[in-house]
Design a protein around this motif. Structure first.
Motif: not given
Ligand code: TPS
Length: 332
Positions: A172, A57, A53-55, A198, A48, A274, A329, A331, A270, A222-223, A272
């Motif tokens: 989140l 802060f 900013g994505v997973h 979170y 992974d 796991y 979720f 990307h 939503g 996760s999604d 996250d």
């Molecule tokens: C700051 N988020 C990001 S990736 C994901 C989710 C639900 C799916 C799993 O990841 N903004 C921030 N933090 C977060 N965790 C999210 C948004 C929500 P992957 O598909 O990379 O395995």
């Protein structure tokens, strides 16, 4: 300004070598690590990539960022019925990184290495052109031929999920909107619970052995619960019928359900979480649930597998509910 930050090789020696006690890591002094699978076992590999900013802060605690990066990978191994053995770490540090930040990041890894019994096997560190990025490849082992796929669910199986769903997505929302917990009437303990869920996933490693024994298919959520149900249904060529009132939720989510029902509905899908999503033949379903409860990771039956290929039907109070297309979720 004097730069007292260590150079690349000193950084490996000081910060990462103490995390690499497995002889296969060769003390992080060579080009690659060497790992022999135990006879009769398959190696199970997963990666992974996480970005600020994505997973998480950028200003989150470094210990927690490290733990999240490792744990989301351990969650994938658990879902495949594998026990963790070690991991490779790819770290792209922002140009303003500090020795203090890296020290704290490594203590987060140290704590989780002993909690989950894994060792650093190798990796690479670079300077990032943008923000912090972490890529972890986790390596696990499962009895040869016994890994659990997404593709084995059969019509008539029961659909189970571990733990509770929606807490992390609520956490989140609380991070993004400071009036969120007040609007949802959450008390201090409930607020801490969702914020914690979170940032700190709890990989269900205790379920891995039960999944190889009982599950026909499994994956981690996760999604988003319903998005991931669709992924598993499609991979298995079956349908799922999910009873909404059976989806396990925490007391924080229960309160949100009463106070902000629309937001509650969004949190259920939503992501996250796991948690583990698994299909289990009905004949062994109660045995699976009993053993899971004994292992400390309770599971709840939320529906059944049907023969309508790729369809996820949500039922609320006996009536079908529409699953928003494109939900969950993504990307891209
Ligand atoms: C700051 N988020 C990001 S990736 C994901 C989710 C639900 C799916 C799993 O990841 N903004 C921030 N933090 C977060 N965790 C999210 C948004 C929500 P992957 O598909 O990379 O395995």
């Amino acid at each position: 300004m004097a730069d007292d930050r260590p150079g690349e090789f000193e950084l490996i020696r000081t910060y990462f070598a103490p995390l690499a006690k497995d002889p296969g890591s060769l003390g992080l002094t060579d080009d690659a690590a060497v790992l022999s699978p135990r006879p009769g076992y398959d190696l199970v590999l997963t990666k992974d990539v996480l970005a600020s900013g994505v997973h998480f802060f950028a200003h989150d605690a470094p210990e927690a960022i490290a733990a999240k990066a490792l744990r989301v990978n351990l969650s994938d191994l658990a879902a495949k019925g594998a026990r963790p053995r070690g991991y490779l770490l790819g770290l792209a540090l922002p140009s303003d990184w500090t020795a203090n930040w890296l020290g704290r990041f490594c203590s987060g890894l140290t704590a989780d290495q002993s909690a989950y019994n894994v060792q650093l096997l190798g990796g690479d560190t670079i300077r990032s052109g943008s923000g912090l990025q972490i890529s972890i490849t986790a390596i696990g082992e499962a009895e040869a031929g016994k890994t659990v796929r997404r593709s084995g669910a059969n019509a008539g199986d029961l659909v189970f999920v571990s733990g509770t769903i929606g807490d992390a997505a609520a956490g989140l929302k609380a991070r993004l909107d400071h009036s969120f917990c007040g609007n949802a009437s959450l008390d201090g303990a409930e607020e801490r619970h969702i914020l914690d869920r979170y940032l700190l996933p709890r990989p269900r490693t205790a379920l891995s052995g039960l999944l190889t024994r009982y599950a026909t298919a499994a994956m981690d959520v996760s999604d988003g619960l319903f998005a991931d149900c669709s992924h598993m249904a499609r991979a298995s060529g079956v349908g799922f019928e999910i009873e909404m009132s059976s989806v396990p939720i925490s007391s924080a989510l229960q309160r949100m359900k009463e106070t902000v029902p629309d937001v509650f509905a969004q949190c259920l899908n939503g992501g996250d979480d796991y948690e583990i999503l698994a299909s289990v033949p009905s004949a062994v379903a109660s045995e699976f649930a009993e053993k899971a409860a004994e292992s400390g990771c309770p599971v709840t039956a939320i529906g059944v597998v049907t023969s309508s290929a790729g369809k996820v039907k949500l039922i609320e109070n006996g009536r079908p509910m529409k699953l928003e297309s494109g939900s969950g979720f993504r990307h891209f």
